[in-house]
Design an enzyme around this catalytic site. Structure first.
Site, PDB file in Angstrom:
ATOM      1  N   GLY A 170      -6.100  -7.799  -5.798  1.00  0.00           N
ATOM      2  CA  GLY A 170      -5.897  -8.118  -4.387  1.00  0.00           C
ATOM      3  C   GLY A 170      -4.435  -8.032  -3.997  1.00  0.00           C
ATOM      4  O   GLY A 170      -3.622  -7.468  -4.732  1.00  0.00           O
ATOM      5  N   ASN A 171      -4.114  -8.572  -2.838  1.00  0.00           N
ATOM      6  CA  ASN A 171      -2.718  -8.592  -2.392  1.00  0.00           C
ATOM      7  C   ASN A 171      -2.460  -9.891  -1.629  1.00  0.00           C
ATOM      8  O   ASN A 171      -3.378 -10.667  -1.393  1.00  0.00           O
ATOM      9  CB  ASN A 171      -2.399  -7.352  -1.543  1.00  0.00           C
ATOM     10  CG  ASN A 171      -3.255  -7.293  -0.300  1.00  0.00           C
ATOM     11  OD1 ASN A 171      -3.126  -8.099   0.598  1.00  0.00           O
ATOM     12  ND2 ASN A 171      -4.190  -6.323  -0.286  1.00  0.00           N
ATOM     13  N   ARG A 172      -1.189 -10.111  -1.256  1.00  0.00           N
ATOM     14  CA  ARG A 172      -0.807 -11.414  -0.709  1.00  0.00           C
ATOM     15  C   ARG A 172      -0.953 -11.525   0.818  1.00  0.00           C
ATOM     16  O   ARG A 172      -0.486 -12.480   1.403  1.00  0.00           O
ATOM     17  CB  ARG A 172       0.637 -11.739  -1.130  1.00  0.00           C
ATOM     18  CG  ARG A 172       0.769 -11.950  -2.622  1.00  0.00           C
ATOM     19  CD  ARG A 172       2.064 -12.647  -2.977  1.00  0.00           C
ATOM     20  NE  ARG A 172       3.220 -11.786  -2.788  1.00  0.00           N
ATOM     21  CZ  ARG A 172       4.198 -12.018  -1.923  1.00  0.00           C
ATOM     22  NH1 ARG A 172       4.164 -13.079  -1.155  1.00  0.00           N
ATOM     23  NH2 ARG A 172       5.210 -11.186  -1.823  1.00  0.00           N
ATOM     24  N   SER A 173      -1.591 -10.569   1.441  1.00  0.00           N
ATOM     25  CA  SER A 173      -1.705 -10.647   2.906  1.00  0.00           C
ATOM     26  C   SER A 173      -2.574 -11.843   3.325  1.00  0.00           C
ATOM     27  O   SER A 173      -3.679 -12.029   2.819  1.00  0.00           O
ATOM     28  CB  SER A 173      -2.337  -9.356   3.445  1.00  0.00           C
ATOM     29  OG  SER A 173      -2.537  -9.493   4.824  1.00  0.00           O
TER      30      SER A 173
END
Ligand code: CTP
Length: 417
Positions: free
Chosen positions: A219-222
């Site tokens: 995933g990512n930190r958005s």
């Protein structure tokens, strides 16, 4: 339904403000009230609060528990400046009763309390309903102040003639009838008055998660804050807004439609079904560029292994795919989270390569902005050039993005002289 901001200044007629609120709420409007300190001597905040169903503010530095939201709105996640937020949300600002002193301040741009500061910050229609003694009303200073206000587009709701508050006094200066005040407010807010009424806006927000197994993901930190801010601002302009939300755990706006997705493939499917009917697409989601080629069923065990390799395969570029099937009158805004000195160059390249109308570039190498932060600082790249938006809340940046969309959709006609 409209949003009425009522400013109550000092005077005997202040009690009639309660009746204005009652009429407005009965008609289904959302009302917030602010008072001058002197008005508090005439009508209690508790009465206005009970009738509006919202906190009543007096001071500029007083914390607003509703954070500038009207009773029909979800309060924002930050504490905005009340004098700005209340008028920004209001469809009209009615100052009733308006004392001679308040009228003088409004005419000369003084902003020494919340009521007058809000008037100076108001871009919505402003209506002033004077109420005072007949000599004060007739004084050339008051009349000159009212002429000045009228010349600036303020609606002055004329006082009536009759018995005044002081015993045996008769003349002009009585606050206009409550029904007339209410009618003037409704006339100031024609239905469908909001600039983006009828516009369909599609926003993607958050970050996709690509499963490794049943419990793990890439995933990512958005956080989705930027996209949610764009959606809320577009809804405030009157647009019909749909948000495709990838793993966003933020409060939701009651007037916005949300479609929850998890992976890039789900986000693409949701976008494909909503895209054709939208007028504006704001693609702020951080979509995975790669996903595990195979997602293991169940949970991967660590027994019998010292290392684990993941093979990632490319995902589809959703935005490029949508742009390929766009109608010319649609407006497409992409985002580019870049790192370091070449950020703008990459943004301009994405504008061209993906066939977009605007790209919002942020340099995520800077601390305190971008991913998972409350603030942002961006440059909006369009074919006409670059527009630097200074660091601000994501709501402020969202407004700048929507202002660009507005310009793109209604270009200034060329000078033919
Ligand atoms: N985007 C998309 N689908 C993807 C990846 C990105 O629709 N699979 C969209 C994003 O929502 C964003 C824009 O494309 O609006 C740019 O995303 P970004 O990841 O910065 O750009 P990429 O084209 O993926 O380029 P790179 O990662 O190489 O910078």
């Amino acid at each position: 339904m409209a949003r009425l901001l009522l400013g109550v200044s000092g005077g005997i007629a202040a009690y009639k403000a309660l009746e204005v609120v009652r009429l407005a709420t009965k008609a289904g409007h959302a009302v917030r009230a602010i008072q001058t300190p002197t008005a508090q001597r005439f009508v209690g905040a508790a009465s206005l609060a009970a009738l509006t169903g919202a906190p009543v503010l007096v001071g500029e530095f007083e914390r607003d528990p509703a954070r500038g939201a009207f009773p029909d709105q979800e309060p924002p996640s930050h504490d905005p400046a009340s004098h700005l937020e209340l008028v920004r949300n209001a469809d009209a600002y009615l100052i009733a009763p308006a004392s001679a002193n308040t009228i003088a301040k409004l005419a000369h741009g003084l902003a020494d309390n919340l009521l007058t500061s809000a008037a100076l910050a108001a871009t919505c229609p402003v209506l002033v309903a004077p109420a005072m003694n007949n000599h004060m009303w007739e004084h050339p200073a008051t009349q000159a102040n009212l002429s000045l206000l009228r010349s600036r587009g303020v609606t002055v709701i004329e006082p009536t003639t009759g018995a005044l508050a002081t015993k045996n006094e008769w003349g002009t200066g009585r606050l206009a009838d409550v029904a007339d005040l209410f009618a003037a407010f409704e006339a100031a807010v024609p239905t469908g008055a909001r600039p983006w009424d009828g516009l369909r806006v599609l926003v993607t927000a958050g970050g996709t998660r690509e499963p490794i197994d049943a419990v793990r993901y890439v995933g990512n930190r958005s956080s989705g804050r930027m996209g949610f801010a764009v959606a809320e601002e577009a809804a405030a302009l009157g647009a019909e807004v749909t948000v495709i939300a990838a793993n966003v755990a933020l409060p939701r706006h009651p007037g916005v439609t949300y479609v929850d997705v998890e992976t890039a493939a789900e986000l693409r499917d949701a976008c494909v079904s909503a895209f054709a009917s939208c007028d504006v697409l704001v693609m702020s989601a951080a979509v995975a560029d790669f996903r595990p080629a195979t997602a293991h069923e169940g949970k991967l065990k660590k027994t019998d292994r010292d290392e684990l390799s993941l093979v990632l395969e490319k995902t589809e570029d959703v935005l490029s795919g949508l742009a390929a099937s766009r109608r010319p009158e649609q407006t497409l805004v992409g985002f580019a989270a870049e790192h370091g000195a070449q950020a703008l160059e990459y943004g301009r390249d994405k504008l061209q390569r993906k066939g977009l109308d605007a790209v919002v570039v942020n340099d995520v190498s800077q601390p305190g902005i971008g991913f998972d932060a409350t603030d942002n600082e961006v440059t909006i790249v369009t074919a006409a050039g670059d527009d630097a938006v200074p660091r601000g809340t994501k709501a402020e940046v969202a407004r700048a993005i929507l202002a660009t969309v507005d310009r793109l959709r209604s270009p200034v006609p060329e000078d033919v002289s």
